[in-house]
Design a protein around this motif. Structure first.
Motif, mmCIF file in Angstrom:
data_model
loop_
_atom_site.group_PDB
_atom_site.id
_atom_site.type_symbol
_atom_site.label_atom_id
_atom_site.label_comp_id
_atom_site.label_asym_id
_atom_site.label_seq_id
_atom_site.Cartn_x
_atom_site.Cartn_y
_atom_site.Cartn_z
ATOM 1 N N GLN A 126 33.195 46.424 58.836
ATOM 2 C CA GLN A 126 33.731 47.639 58.218
ATOM 3 C C GLN A 126 35.188 47.461 57.805
ATOM 4 O O GLN A 126 35.599 47.913 56.730
ATOM 5 N N ASP A 127 35.988 46.802 58.661
ATOM 6 C CA ASP A 127 37.404 46.625 58.336
ATOM 7 C C ASP A 127 37.591 45.769 57.094
ATOM 8 O O ASP A 127 38.508 46.001 56.295
ATOM 9 N N PHE A 128 36.738 44.762 56.907
ATOM 10 C CA PHE A 128 36.843 43.902 55.730
ATOM 11 C C PHE A 128 35.961 44.386 54.579
ATOM 12 O O PHE A 128 35.892 43.736 53.548
ATOM 13 N N ARG A 129 35.266 45.503 54.778
ATOM 14 C CA ARG A 129 34.438 46.139 53.755
ATOM 15 C C ARG A 129 33.342 45.197 53.266
ATOM 16 O O ARG A 129 33.070 45.086 52.072
ATOM 17 N N TRP A 130 32.696 44.543 54.217
ATOM 18 C CA TRP A 130 31.541 43.696 53.910
ATOM 19 C C TRP A 130 30.274 44.471 54.253
ATOM 20 O O TRP A 130 30.044 44.824 55.412
ATOM 21 N N ASN A 131 29.455 44.755 53.264
ATOM 22 C CA ASN A 131 28.212 45.488 53.541
ATOM 23 C C ASN A 131 26.978 44.790 52.976
ATOM 24 O O ASN A 131 25.904 45.374 52.899
ATOM 25 N N LYS A 156 22.580 51.190 60.856
ATOM 26 C CA LYS A 156 23.064 52.539 61.137
ATOM 27 C C LYS A 156 24.408 52.805 60.482
ATOM 28 O O LYS A 156 24.783 53.965 60.279
ATOM 29 N N ARG A 157 25.161 51.747 60.182
ATOM 30 C CA ARG A 157 26.499 51.892 59.583
ATOM 31 C C ARG A 157 26.484 51.558 58.091
ATOM 32 O O ARG A 157 27.526 51.265 57.517
ATOM 33 N N ASP A 158 25.318 51.581 57.479
ATOM 34 C CA ASP A 158 25.188 51.300 56.043
ATOM 35 C C ASP A 158 25.668 49.904 55.673
ATOM 36 O O ASP A 158 26.279 49.693 54.620
ATOM 37 N N ILE A 159 25.401 48.933 56.546
ATOM 38 C CA ILE A 159 25.649 47.525 56.232
ATOM 39 C C ILE A 159 24.285 46.879 56.033
ATOM 40 O O ILE A 159 23.445 46.915 56.925
ATOM 41 N N VAL A 421 18.703 50.988 44.323
ATOM 42 C CA VAL A 421 17.942 50.066 43.486
ATOM 43 C C VAL A 421 17.336 49.013 44.394
ATOM 44 O O VAL A 421 18.062 48.270 45.065
ATOM 45 N N GLY A 422 16.024 48.932 44.462
ATOM 46 C CA GLY A 422 15.377 47.952 45.331
ATOM 47 C C GLY A 422 15.242 48.470 46.752
ATOM 48 O O GLY A 422 15.229 49.676 47.018
ATOM 49 N N LEU A 423 15.186 47.519 47.696
ATOM 50 C CA LEU A 423 14.908 47.860 49.087
ATOM 51 C C LEU A 423 16.148 48.188 49.890
ATOM 52 O O LEU A 423 16.048 48.836 50.934
ATOM 53 N N HIS A 424 17.309 47.733 49.452
ATOM 54 C CA HIS A 424 18.519 47.868 50.249
ATOM 55 C C HIS A 424 19.372 49.027 49.746
ATOM 56 O O HIS A 424 19.599 49.169 48.537
ATOM 57 N N ARG A 425 19.871 49.815 50.694
ATOM 58 C CA ARG A 425 20.718 50.952 50.343
ATOM 59 C C ARG A 425 22.056 50.507 49.754
ATOM 60 O O ARG A 425 22.718 51.275 49.064
ATOM 61 N N CYS A 426 22.452 49.279 50.024
ATOM 62 C CA CYS A 426 23.735 48.799 49.510
ATOM 63 C C CYS A 426 23.657 48.399 48.040
ATOM 64 O O CYS A 426 24.687 48.131 47.416
#
Length: 752
Positions: A126-131, A156-159, A421-426
């Motif tokens: 989260q601190d480095f904004r990697w999802n 759970k944290r949208d990663i 778009v697709g399977l991943h929320r990210c």
């Protein structure tokens, strides 16, 4: 462990008259681990475990177990030792399963649970904004449980985890399966890969990463391999990118070991008084010790001291001498769970799950070519969980030394929702939230509707309160309209007075005589209804304004229609059909027509008032940011009939007035009426055109202006010219002048 036991045995304050002994087992396989577990459980004089129903007075060979090092072996031994409630303190087994006290009640450890490490890693992401990350683990209890727990925490944290897999066990760097795994990770286009593995599997994995020439990535490591030379010594590993990860927080004693290297106090065979006599091959520590081994050694050091302090409390050693009582494992377990002591400026104690309150150091590998070093760039502390990063110490192995991005989609702009778009929320597209909705930070995938009393523009992240708007008495536009209405009322009163004073003159007679007062009264009544459009709408105001205006205006139009018909009838129809005009006059045609037409309009208006009354109404639809508070104007059939009836009277009046446009100019009421009706039609068309394209707060004012112009047009077109003649052209207001005009008209008609 041997060093620590010797240190305790030589202590005068801890277990003063007690000497600790030990047995060491080589746990090199599952069978060796089982043999060691059963060995420590065997009675002191026999190498076998007795199966009895009550173990409360059972005397095994040992009172506590330190180890084993791996989670897999610890799960096996903890299952057996928990039956006897024998204290077991591991220094490296970190799997979260061992924290379940209903399954492993006698297990404790001096290394944090993987659950803590997982929380630290999630905060790091989260601190480095990697999802958008990949995740691999060793095919062991440690790796499998680790990536499973980490996966749940990250989702759970949208990663989003683009790839998840296990490093095949017992494979080397030539394994096709391993090469395909690395290629699949590269194919996901992630820049961050978490390696939740033991040391051996991590080494093989990075050997393949180097072979596949993967560079410029970020590799997040766990405490098991991050500081292990077995991994950092992989040839060419400095080319893979940035390695960052977690290491169990260093203690002051570790720092001494690390910094001093070969100091004498680390030589456990230096003197016969401080070294175990069985240690025949003791030697100096190497000048560059294994950093991970140092941390593991301190965990062993802490574990042995925890047992000693528990035994110290159990034997009542605080008085200066320890009791030589019988001690059972379950008694010692209770005391170990309660220990709380300082060890080289570090507090040692266990939580309810038997886990230490130790945090983590955030470690980054730094390379200058093939040369590398470990640098502490932050720390993770518990209660509350918090990750602190020293940003100035970070050196990214990228061209611009910037934080590598690892995202599937760029962040949306303010007020734009994510459409997956697709399977991943990210992975998502961005769509602007429409007007009347807003994007709540708690749900980035749904535009939420504002309350009815609120509004929001496009791209909004919040809703705004709507103001209640009505045509207030105090607004400038209201003052202008009120002034005009009042002025019209004064003109109507003045005209009525002037006509009353000159009622016998030809101009007043030609205008309709006494009928003029009915028309002026109707216009005044219609004008007075305009005052009901101002201020906060009330029930009485809404009930009165439409019927009063409609009926009054119908009276005025009826009078104008009668007057137009009479003029045309006198000059054009009386000669052709004399009986028609006589019948009209004899049966009081004007009065009957005016009464009948007014009655029809009154019936329509009153029926509308009963069936579909106009009431105070708050309109939330017309203007987004306002609530228009006005009288309701439902588009009912009766309302349309009432409006159409006045239009029909106007058309009827217009036809007769147009037929009289060529009459003598002294009898120019037809022209005046035509002009008045043209103004009425123009105002009505203008209002409805404006209504179709504008629905703002000033629509009431526009409607009011249209009605005012209509009344003013009728007054100006019909009465104003006659008032002008009475006041300023008395020479035209004589019987002789009117007779001359009639004679001139008759002459023209005959010659034609």
């Amino acid at each position: 462990m041997r060093f620590t036991i010797e240190e305790i045995n030589n202590s005068s304050s801890l277990l003063p008259n007690i000497t600790l002994g030990y047995e060491i087992y080589d746990v090199c396989s599952e069978s060796a681990n089982m043999y060691a577990t059963l060995g420590v459980l065997a009675p002191s004089m026999r190498r076998r475990v007795e199966m009895i129903s009550n173990f409360s007075h059972y005397q095994p060979r040992a009172l506590a177990v330190i180890g084993p090092h791996s989670s897999g072996f610890a799960l096996t031994s903890a299952t057996i030792l928990s039956i006897f409630l024998m204290p077991q303190i591991s220094y490296e087994a970190s799997t979260e399963m061992l924290s379940l006290k209903h399954i492993y009640p006698s297990f404790l450890r001096t290394i944090p649970s993987d659950r803590v490490q997982v929380e630290a890693m999630v905060l790091l992401m989260q601190d480095f904004r990697w999802n958008w990350v990949a995740m691999v683990g060793s095919d062991t209890d440690y790796g499998r449980k680790g990536i499973q727990t980490l996966y749940k925490a990250m989702t759970k944290r949208d990663i989003c985890v683009a790839y998840r897999g296990l490093i095949p066990a017992n494979k080397n760097a030539s394994s096709t399966e391993l090469k395909n795994m690395v290629r699949d990770i590269v194919g996901t286009k992630v820049n961050v890969t978490i390696v939740f593995s033991d040391r051996r599997s991590a080494r093989v994995f990075f050997e393949v990463v180097v072979q596949e020439n993967v560079t410029g990535k970020v590799w997040v490591g766990t405490e098991n391999w991050l500081l292990a030379p077995l991994v950092s010594d992989v040839p060419g590993i400095y080319q893979v990118g940035t390695v960052i990860g977690m290491s169990v927080k260093a203690s002051d004693l570790e720092a001494k070991w690390w910094d001093t290297g070969s100091n004498n106090h680390l030589n456990i065979s230096d003197t016969s008084s401080s070294c175990n006599q069985l240690c025949t091959q003791c030697h100096l520590l190497p000048p560059t010790p294994d950093a991970r081994a140092m941390k593991s050694s301190y965990n062993v050091y802490s574990a042995v001291y925890a047992v000693a302090h528990g035994l110290h409390s159990l034997l009542g050693c605080n008085s200066g001498a320890c009791r030589k009582d019988e001690v059972y494992p379950w008694q010692l377990l209770q005391k170990i769970k309660q220990v709380n002591f300082s060890l080289h400026k570090n507090w040692i104690y266990f939580d309810v799950n038997g886990d230490p309150m130790t945090g983590y150091d955030l470690i980054m590998w730094k390379w200058t070519g093939p040369a590398w070093s470990f640098d502490t760039i932050g720390s993770f502390s518990r209660n509350p969980d918090r990750l602190s990063i020293d940003w100035d110490r970070i050196v990214w192995h990228t061209e611009d030394n910037q934080v590598p991005a690892s995202i599937c989609s760029k962040s949306c702009e303010r007020g734009e929702k994510r459409t997956q778009v697709g399977l991943h929320r990210c992975c998502f597209d961005c769509d602007a939230c429409p007007a009347g909705t807003f994007l709540n930070s708690s749900d980035l995938y749904t535009c939420q509707s504002c309350k009815k009393s609120q509004w929001a523009p496009v791209h909004s992240e919040t809703c705004f309160e709507r103001y209640i708007e009505f045509l207030s008495w105090a607004e400038p536009v209201s003052w202008a309209l009120l002034t005009a209405i009042t002025l019209l009322m004064l003109l109507l009163m003045s005209t009525a007075i002037i006509f009353a004073l000159n009622i016998t003159t030809p101009v007043v007679k030609s205008a309709g005589g006494k009928m003029c007062f009915l028309m002026l009264g109707a216009l005044a009544c219609a004008s007075s209804s305009l005052y009901c459009h101002f201020g906060k709408p009330t029930w009485l105001m809404c009930q009165l304004r439409l019927p009063v205006f409609s009926i009054s205006f119908s009276i005025c139009l009826s009078c104008m229609a009668v007057r137009s018909f009479q003029i045309v009838c006198i000059f054009k129809l009386a000669a052709k059909w004399p009986a028609l005009y006589e019948t009209w006059v004899k049966h009081h045609g004007p009065n009957l027509f005016i009464g009948a037409s007014t009655a029809v309009q009154a019936m329509l208006s009153l029926t509308l008032l009963v069936i579909n009354p106009s009431v105070p109404h708050k309109d939330y639809e017309r203007v987004a940011e306002l609530i228009l508070f006005e009288c309701s104007q439902e588009n009912s059939v009766l309302l349309m009939l009432a409006m159409f009836y006045n239009v029909l009277l106007s058309l009827f009046c217009f036809v007769f007035s147009y037929m009289g446009t060529d009459l003598p100019k002294n009898y120019s009421e037809a022209k005046c009426i035509t002009f008045s009706l043209l103004i009425y039609f123009t105002c009505s068309i203008s209002y409805f055109t404006t209504y179709s394209i504008y629905q703002g707060k000033y629509l009431v004012a526009i409607n009011l202006l249209s009605l005012l112009c209509t009344l003013a047009g009728v007054f100006g077109g019909y009465f104003l010219p006659k008032g002008y003649i009475i006041l300023f052209r008395a020479d035209l207001n004589t019987t002789e002048y009117f007779q001359m005009s009639i004679q001139s008209y008759t002459t023209r008609r005959r010659s034609a």
